[in-house]
Structure formats: structure tokens, C-alpha cells
Design an enzyme around this catalytic site. Structure first.
Site, PDB file in Angstrom:
ATOM      1  N   ASP A  38     -31.832 -41.060  -0.583  1.00 26.85           N
ATOM      2  CA  ASP A  38     -31.293 -40.133  -0.054  1.00 26.85           C
ATOM      3  C   ASP A  38     -31.357 -40.078   1.072  1.00 26.85           C
ATOM      4  OD1 ASP A  38     -31.703 -36.844  -1.620  1.00 26.85           O
ATOM      5  OD2 ASP A  38     -31.886 -36.899   0.695  1.00 26.85           O
ATOM      6  N   ASN A  87     -25.324 -38.827  -7.737  1.00 24.50           N
ATOM      7  CA  ASN A  87     -25.739 -37.389  -7.615  1.00 24.50           C
ATOM      8  C   ASN A  87     -25.611 -36.555  -6.120  1.00 24.50           C
ATOM      9  OD1 ASN A  87     -27.199 -34.729  -8.716  1.00 24.50           O
ATOM     10  ND2 ASN A  87     -28.475 -35.510  -7.081  1.00 24.50           N
ATOM     11  N   TYR A 153     -15.209 -27.641  -1.552  1.00 20.60           N
ATOM     12  CA  TYR A 153     -16.118 -28.281  -2.577  1.00 20.60           C
ATOM     13  C   TYR A 153     -15.214 -28.518  -3.844  1.00 20.60           C
ATOM     14  CZ  TYR A 153     -20.057 -28.406  -5.518  1.00 20.60           C
ATOM     15  OH  TYR A 153     -21.054 -28.838  -6.424  1.00 20.60           O
ATOM     16  N   LYS A 157     -15.085 -32.086  -6.026  1.00 22.75           N
ATOM     17  CA  LYS A 157     -15.468 -32.355  -7.284  1.00 22.75           C
ATOM     18  C   LYS A 157     -14.484 -32.473  -8.375  1.00 22.75           C
ATOM     19  CE  LYS A 157     -19.824 -32.208  -6.122  1.00 22.75           C
ATOM     20  NZ  LYS A 157     -20.615 -33.331  -6.358  1.00 22.75           N
ATOM     21  N   ILE A 186     -27.435 -23.552 -10.914  1.00 19.68           N
ATOM     22  CA  ILE A 186     -28.997 -24.492 -11.336  1.00 19.68           C
ATOM     23  C   ILE A 186     -29.800 -23.853 -10.081  1.00 19.68           C
ATOM     24  CG2 ILE A 186     -29.877 -26.481 -11.572  1.00 19.68           C
ATOM     25  CD1 ILE A 186     -27.620 -25.738 -13.381  1.00 19.68           C
ATOM     26  N   THR A 188     -31.668 -24.876  -7.368  1.00 14.14           N
ATOM     27  CA  THR A 188     -31.742 -25.501  -6.434  1.00 14.14           C
ATOM     28  C   THR A 188     -31.872 -25.112  -5.177  1.00 14.14           C
ATOM     29  OG1 THR A 188     -29.606 -26.282  -6.418  1.00 14.14           O
ATOM     30  CG2 THR A 188     -30.729 -27.384  -8.094  1.00 14.14           C
TER      31      THR A 188
END
Length: 245
Positions: A38, A87, A153, A157, A186, A188
Site C-alpha cells: 500500500d 486491488n 472512474y 474500471k 461496500i 469502506t
């Protein structure tokens, strides 16, 4: 918990929080040795929960030299790479096309597309030497449906989905499987910056709630395991029914 990943080595990018952290923890619980990569510094916190199984590494996925260092570290430390969980990603600015500055567009593409490609390319090179492996890319429901007011975005993707399919076909006979997960809303840290609250976002989901990172990690773990041995080139939506509306 079972031990589907005993003896396996995995890299998880974007492992500092959210889905990436949940995947790293799930793999550690199932016996894998994990390199948690990360850019935030939070990868150390992810690794601290399972110090016997997870090793943190700072990595900017958009930099070829960082990806090279990540893969070299993994090979030197563990001798192989079995699974890449690709990810790392960002949402980018919430702007329409005419409002987007080129620098912001490039930032989204550098991380979400270039970064995914660099990690895949390096992982495939290792996996070819080791006789095969699995790659699981994180795409999004935005690869299928538009996200008004967020112009960069969804295209980024969508590119992840096509890279998934392309690589799956190119390496299917060399023992490398490539699939993608496509999360919806989700719970997050990314959603914490949304202009509306979680309760409002949950109303967009037919199941009436947000997904949990651990639920996405369950799907990711399945796809990276031998239980999914006949699955490649697919994008799996985990969205509480959002894309069925």
C-alpha cells in the site's frame, strides 16, 4: 476456517484498508503468506494483525520501479508467487467530463489502469517461471453501469475488466487464471467521502444495506483458490443486486 492457501504466497495491493485489508486478513487466516502492499503506510497496521503471515511493503502501483521492487521482494522472501490480488485503486474527482483537468484524469488512469497492468505484467512473469498462478483484479459495478458525475472512474474500471479477459485468454493454457471482482457499495473508507450518508447509499441497493469488506474477501478468496480451477476471464458482481435494477 479452512486452509485453502497453505503453502501459497500472495500479494495484495491496496492492502492498507477496506477490501484490500479484508482480503489480506482472510488469506492469512486460510494459511497464506501475504505481502500487503500500500502507499498509505497503513499496510503496517494490516500486517500487525497477523505478524506470522503478513509482511507489509510500501508501494505506489503507478511506479514501475515500485512494482519491480514488490515482486523482487516477494520472490526473494518466499521464492514464488501464487496469487496476485490486484486491488489498489482510487475513485478520482467527482466531476463531469468538461470539468475534468488532465492531471486528475491521468492520476486515476495511472493508478487504476497503469497500476493494474504493471502488477499483472510482473506477476505473470513470475507465475510463468513457477508453472502457473491466479490473478484477481478489483473492478467495480462501475465497469458495467455509469456513475453520473464521476467521469474517470467507470472508464478506468471498464479497462480493468478488459485486461482481465485479455490476460485470461492469453495465459489460460499456461496455468494462469485471471478473474475480476466487481464490488458495489461496500462499507469502506472510500464511502466516508460520499456527499450523502451510508443510510442514503443503502437505499440504492435492493438488499437495503451496504456490503461488508469481509463479504468481498470471501469471493476473492474463492476465486484465488483451487476451488475455482475452471473459472477464468470472468467478472463477478457482488453488489446486493444493484446491477440487476
Amino acid at each position: 476456517m479452512n486452509s485453502r492457501f497453505d503453502g501459497k504466497v500472495a500479494i495484495v495491493t491496496g492492502a492498507g484498508s477496506g477490501i484490500g485489508k479484508a482480503i489480506a486478513w482472510r488469506l492469512a487466516q486460510e494459511g497464506a503468506r501475504v505481502v500487503a502492499a500500500d502507499i498509505s503506510g497503513s499496510e503496517a497496521e494490516t500486517a500487525a494483525a497477523f505478524p506470522h503471515a503478513i509482511v507489509p511493503l510500501h508501494c505506489d502501483v503507478s511506479r514501475p520501479e515500485d512494482i519491480d521492487a514488490l515482486l523482487s521482494f516477494t520472490e526473494e522472501r518466499f521464492g514464488r508467487l501464487d496469487v496476485l490480488y490486484n486491488n489498489a485503486g482510487i475513485t478520482g474527482a467527482a466531476l463531469r467530463a468538461h470539468e475534468y483537468e488532465l492531471e486528475e484524469w491521468d492520476r486515476v488512469m495511472d493508478i487504476n489502469v497503469r497500476g493494474a497492468f504493471l502488477a499483472m505484467r510482473g506477476a505473470i512473469r513470475l507465475m510463468l517461471r513457477n508453472g502457473g498462478g491466479n490473478i484477481v483484479n478489483t473492478a467495480s459495478v462501475a465497469s458495467l453501469i455509469s456513475a453520473p458525475g464521476s467521469f474517470a472512474y467507470p472508464p478506468s474500471k471498464g479497462a480493468v475488466i478488459m485486461m482481465t479477459r485479455q490476460a485470461a485468454m492469453e495465459y489460460a493454457r499456461e496455468g494462469i487464471r485471471v478473474n475480476a471482482i466487481c464490488p458495489g457499495l461496500i462499507r469502506t473508507p472510500i464511502l466516508d467521502g460520499a456527499p450523502v450518508g451510508h443510510d442514503v447509499l443503502a437505499q440504492q441497493v435492493p438488499m437495503g444495506r451496504l456490503g461488508e469488506p469481509e463479504e468481498v474477501a470471501s469471493l476473492a478468496a474463492f476465486l484465488g483458490s483451487d476451488e475455482a480451477a475452471f473459472i477464468t476471464g470472468q467478472g463477478f458482481f457482488i453488489d446486493g443486486g444493484q446491477t440487476s435494477v
